[in-house]
Motif scaffolding. Sequence first.
Motif, short mmCIF file in Angstrom:
data_model
loop_
_atom_site.label_atom_id
_atom_site.label_comp_id
_atom_site.label_asym_id
_atom_site.label_seq_id
_atom_site.Cartn_x
_atom_site.Cartn_y
_atom_site.Cartn_z
N ASP A 166 0.81 -1.21 0.00
CA ASP A 166 0.00 0.00 0.00
C ASP A 166 0.85 1.26 0.00
OD1 ASP A 166 -2.43 -1.26 -0.15
OD2 ASP A 166 -2.71 -1.37 2.02
N ARG A 167 2.07 1.15 -0.46
CA ARG A 167 2.97 2.31 -0.59
C ARG A 167 3.44 2.41 -2.03
NH1 ARG A 167 4.31 4.18 4.44
NH2 ARG A 167 4.09 2.71 6.14
N LEU A 168 3.51 3.65 -2.50
CA LEU A 168 3.97 3.91 -3.86
C LEU A 168 5.14 4.88 -3.76
CD1 LEU A 168 3.45 3.46 -6.91
CD2 LEU A 168 2.05 5.54 -6.83
N ILE A 169 6.30 4.45 -4.20
CA ILE A 169 7.49 5.29 -4.19
C ILE A 169 7.56 5.98 -5.54
CG2 ILE A 169 10.00 5.34 -3.95
CD1 ILE A 169 9.50 2.55 -2.40
N VAL A 170 7.32 7.29 -5.54
CA VAL A 170 7.27 8.09 -6.77
C VAL A 170 8.55 8.90 -6.85
CG1 VAL A 170 5.98 9.86 -8.02
CG2 VAL A 170 4.76 8.22 -6.58
N ARG A 171 9.23 8.83 -8.01
CA ARG A 171 10.52 9.50 -8.17
C ARG A 171 10.50 10.40 -9.39
NH1 ARG A 171 13.79 8.40 -4.13
NH2 ARG A 171 15.67 8.18 -5.32
#
Length: 131
Positions: free
Chosen positions: A110-115
């Motif tokens: 349930d985590r999205l690492i956006v870069r």
Amino acid sequence: MRIRGLLVATVLCASLGTAAFADPILGTWQVEPDHKGQIGLVVIRRCGEAFCGRVMEVFDRAGTSVVTRSMGRDLFWDLKANGNGQYSGGQVWVPLHDRVYDAKARLKGDRLIVRGCIGPVCDGQTWNRVD
């Protein structure tokens, strides 16, 4: 009668197929607080063959809804699924800098690492799923 039954079956299969193939990135995500302590909600949706993320609501530190220049705007677009929770190929707009960078993302539960990246140099945030 037979044609009608075939039509109903086709419509049902098409709607089930869409739900069965819904990408896990789709939904509402809470972004990290910005430099003012404001928290945004971003809705990720399909945009053609790719994904877009639009700021739908922003809250101040007290939890009060506020209006910002990013509301209603896409934070990222053209992000494509690469498999195994990896996404790339899109662009991300960073409101603080008012610049657009190359985008990539990685889904971990349930985590999205956006870069956002310029060449090999990347910075970003971890977003939490709301729904």
